[in-house]
Design an enzyme around this catalytic site. Structure first.
Site, mmCIF file in Angstrom:
data_model
loop_
_atom_site.group_PDB
_atom_site.id
_atom_site.type_symbol
_atom_site.label_atom_id
_atom_site.label_comp_id
_atom_site.label_asym_id
_atom_site.label_seq_id
_atom_site.Cartn_x
_atom_site.Cartn_y
_atom_site.Cartn_z
ATOM 1 N N HIS A 15 -12.014 3.662 9.458
ATOM 2 C CA HIS A 15 -13.180 3.312 8.629
ATOM 3 C C HIS A 15 -13.682 1.968 9.159
ATOM 4 C CE1 HIS A 15 -12.762 6.543 5.775
ATOM 5 N NE2 HIS A 15 -11.475 6.286 5.669
ATOM 6 N N ASP A 41 -15.864 6.500 10.119
ATOM 7 C CA ASP A 41 -17.267 6.236 9.768
ATOM 8 C C ASP A 41 -17.554 4.787 10.133
ATOM 9 O OD1 ASP A 41 -15.950 5.073 7.524
ATOM 10 O OD2 ASP A 41 -16.620 6.655 6.169
ATOM 11 N N ASN A 99 -0.608 8.428 8.513
ATOM 12 C CA ASN A 99 -2.059 8.202 8.550
ATOM 13 C C ASN A 99 -2.370 6.889 7.833
ATOM 14 O OD1 ASN A 99 -4.819 9.243 8.974
ATOM 15 N ND2 ASN A 99 -4.907 9.512 6.745
ATOM 16 N N GLU A 138 -10.636 9.716 9.958
ATOM 17 C CA GLU A 138 -11.609 9.445 8.884
ATOM 18 C C GLU A 138 -12.728 8.530 9.373
ATOM 19 O OE1 GLU A 138 -9.658 8.140 5.261
ATOM 20 O OE2 GLU A 138 -7.975 9.501 5.563
ATOM 21 N N GLU A 192 -1.120 5.738 4.138
ATOM 22 C CA GLU A 192 -1.267 4.321 3.729
ATOM 23 C C GLU A 192 0.006 3.779 3.075
ATOM 24 O OE1 GLU A 192 -4.812 4.394 1.283
ATOM 25 O OE2 GLU A 192 -5.983 5.351 2.856
HETATM 26 O O1 G3I Z 1 -9.790 7.876 -11.357
HETATM 27 C C1 G3I Z 1 -11.004 7.239 -11.772
HETATM 28 C C2 G3I Z 1 -11.356 7.648 -13.183
HETATM 29 O O2 G3I Z 1 -10.351 7.244 -14.046
HETATM 30 C C3 G3I Z 1 -12.693 7.039 -13.554
HETATM 31 O O3 G3I Z 1 -13.099 7.525 -14.798
HETATM 32 C C4 G3I Z 1 -13.771 7.385 -12.537
HETATM 33 C C5 G3I Z 1 -15.061 6.649 -12.857
HETATM 34 O O4 G3I Z 1 -15.754 6.239 -11.742
HETATM 35 O O5 G3I Z 1 -13.329 7.017 -11.231
HETATM 36 C C6 G3I Z 1 -12.125 7.653 -10.832
HETATM 37 O O6 G3I Z 1 -11.793 7.229 -9.542
HETATM 38 C C7 G3I Z 1 -12.478 7.824 -8.441
HETATM 39 C C8 G3I Z 1 -11.453 8.391 -7.488
HETATM 40 O O7 G3I Z 1 -12.058 8.878 -6.317
HETATM 41 C C9 G3I Z 1 -10.583 9.442 -8.135
HETATM 42 O O8 G3I Z 1 -11.023 10.726 -7.977
HETATM 43 C C10 G3I Z 1 -13.312 6.770 -7.721
HETATM 44 O O9 G3I Z 1 -14.345 6.291 -8.573
HETATM 45 C C11 G3I Z 1 -13.880 7.320 -6.450
HETATM 46 O O10 G3I Z 1 -14.611 6.347 -5.786
HETATM 47 C C12 G3I Z 1 -12.745 7.881 -5.581
HETATM 48 O O11 G3I Z 1 -13.264 8.325 -4.347
HETATM 49 C C13 G3I Z 1 -12.435 8.838 -3.276
HETATM 50 C C14 G3I Z 1 -11.490 7.790 -2.675
HETATM 51 O O12 G3I Z 1 -10.864 8.325 -1.510
HETATM 52 C C15 G3I Z 1 -10.382 7.319 -3.572
HETATM 53 O O13 G3I Z 1 -9.574 6.412 -2.874
HETATM 54 C C16 G3I Z 1 -13.434 9.306 -2.229
HETATM 55 O O14 G3I Z 1 -14.161 10.416 -2.719
HETATM 56 C C17 G3I Z 1 -12.750 9.685 -0.913
HETATM 57 O O15 G3I Z 1 -13.719 9.840 0.088
HETATM 58 C C18 G3I Z 1 -11.789 8.566 -0.481
HETATM 59 O O16 G3I Z 1 -11.126 8.962 0.700
HETATM 60 C C19 G3I Z 1 -10.129 8.050 1.237
HETATM 61 C C20 G3I Z 1 -9.068 8.874 1.928
HETATM 62 O O17 G3I Z 1 -8.556 9.869 1.083
HETATM 63 C C21 G3I Z 1 -7.937 7.991 2.436
HETATM 64 N N1 G3I Z 1 -8.448 6.935 3.274
HETATM 65 C C22 G3I Z 1 -9.538 6.126 2.717
HETATM 66 C C23 G3I Z 1 -10.684 7.042 2.239
HETATM 67 C C24 G3I Z 1 -11.854 6.227 1.739
HETATM 68 O O18 G3I Z 1 -11.510 5.486 0.598
#
Ligand code: G3I
Length: 361
Positions: A245, A276, A209, A274, A167
């Site tokens: 997505h 869905d 990607n 990825e 990205e």
């Molecule tokens: O970092 C914050 C933290 O500070 C906070 O306390 C907490 C409270 O909700 O949230 C944390 O962030 C989370 C983040 O992962 C960090 O681990 C988000 O809520 C959470 O929704 C996020 O999810 C992941 C996301 O990438 C982040 O962008 C998903 O599990 C994961 O499936 C998703 O995957 C991405 C691919 O890597 C790249 N392409 C898009 C795809 C879907 O977004």
């Protein structure tokens, strides 16, 4: 008009397929991986970290035995959903957390699966020590180089494909300034990341990607220009991937094959990484039939392009999908229900794989 007609025919065709009581003899009781031609890896994200941390269930991959059984049976490729991202694998400047990624790589080896490494150069999910630290340009460059050599080196020979740059362009096809390395060191750092990853694991296929590259447009043009530039400079770039997505609020990805073909023409591998397909809730049979068409359209695009060698969905069960967490009114985006029973999209993918030409790459 012609497009609308084609879409209608596709919906009817899939509805007929879905309505068929028994799958065609060719697909039988096979899994997705068994139905696929040998050259094409069928993958999924392996659920853990990220949004799962805030959900009312334990981390899926280590704790859900049934989940691991389906993962092993259905897929020939595994993508750590969060477990190889910087914030997860490199939580402190001088400490790495390899355990969860090691477990996925070991599981994949036991079950004859390849692994897609995800990801090395991204603007999101970076640890606070990196984003909030004060580093000189030279230090930042060394930090990235060390990270790539350490992480890619650890899994040397065990990763089929790495999403090296994830990205890196915004919707206008400009380099994302949120990416700390690009902002501080300039876009030339992208080429360095590919060079370092290649030195650390010469056999891994190295990918660009992104999402939002399923239709032609400025973002695709930006990637095409970058890919051409990198190849001309003999940078070890091996592939371009569309995350895919998709939302049923927009059309099925009917130009994805053409997009992938542009990169194939440069001599690159391509991949869907990825996939869905989310829908507005509540779910209906009609929406499930349409969803199956979207999945099949993405798979058909990959099957139509010679060098498309990897087709990955971003999770296989709604139980663990990221979609409802990010899009509250949408959901049901994966190919299986919470209890792992299969949706029409699953059957459509499997039948399409079973009917796909077998060829050598
Ligand atoms: O970092 C914050 C933290 O500070 C906070 O306390 C907490 C409270 O909700 O949230 C944390 O962030 C989370 C983040 O992962 C960090 O681990 C988000 O809520 C959470 O929704 C996020 O999810 C992941 C996301 O990438 C982040 O962008 C998903 O599990 C994961 O499936 C998703 O995957 C991405 C691919 O890597 C790249 N392409 C898009 C795809 C879907 O977004």
């Amino acid at each position: 008009m012609r497009k609308a007609l084609r879409a209608a025919v596709a919906v009817l065709a899939t509805a007929a397929l879905v309505a068929t009581a028994a799958p065609p003899a060719s697909a039988g009781g096979k899994s997705l991986r068994d139905a696929a031609p040998r050259y094409l890896k069928i993958g999924t994200a392996v659920a853990g970290g990220g949004h799962h941390v805030d959900q009312p269930y334990p981390d899926p991959f280590p704790n859900d035995r049934k989940y691991r059984q389906v993962l092993a049976r259905e897929f020939s490729s595994a993508s750590p959903e969060n477990q190889m991202k910087w914030e997860f694998i490199h939580p402190e400047r001088h400490r790495y957390n390899f355990g969860p990624a090691d477990a996925i790589v070991a599981f994949a080896r036991r079950h004859g699966q390849v692994v897609r490494g995800h990801t090395l150069l991204w603007h999101s999910q970076n640890p606070a020590w990196l984003e909030e630290g004060t580093f000189t340009k030279a230090e930042l460059r060394r930090i990235l180089k060390e990270h790539i050599f350490t992480v890619v080196g650890r899994y040397r020979g065990k990763i089929q494909q790495w999403d090296v740059a994830n990205e890196i362009f915004n919707e206008n096809g400009e380099y994302r300034q949120e990416n700390i390395f690009i902002r501080e060191l300039g876009p030339g750092i992208v080429a360095d990341a590919f060079r370092w990853a290649h030195q650390a694991d010469p056999r891994a296929q190295l990918f660009l990607n992104d999402y939002g590259v399923e239709w032609p447009g400025v973002k695709v043009d930006a990637y095409h220009a970058l890919a051409s530039e990198l190849l001309a400079a003999r940078v070890p770039l091996h592939g371009f991937a569309s995350q895919a997505h998709l939302s049923m609020r927009y059309g099925a990805p009917d130009q994805l094959a053409a997009v992938l073909q542009r990169f194939d023409d440069l001599g690159l591998h391509t991949a869907i990484t990825e996939l869905d397909v989310r829908m507005d809730l509540p779910v209906t049979d009609e929406k499930l039939a349409t969803q199956a068409v979207y999945y099949r359209t993405a798979l058909d695009a990959c099957l139509a392009v010679d060098g498309c060698n990897s087709f990955t969905i971003w999770g296989f069960t709604d139980k663990y999908s990221w979609v409802p967490v990010f899009f509250p009114a949408e959901g049901a985006a994966t190919v299986m229900w919470d209890d792992f029973s299969r949706k029409p999209a699953y059957h459509t993918l499997r039948d399409t794989l079973a009917a796909a030409p077998r060829r050598h790459h």
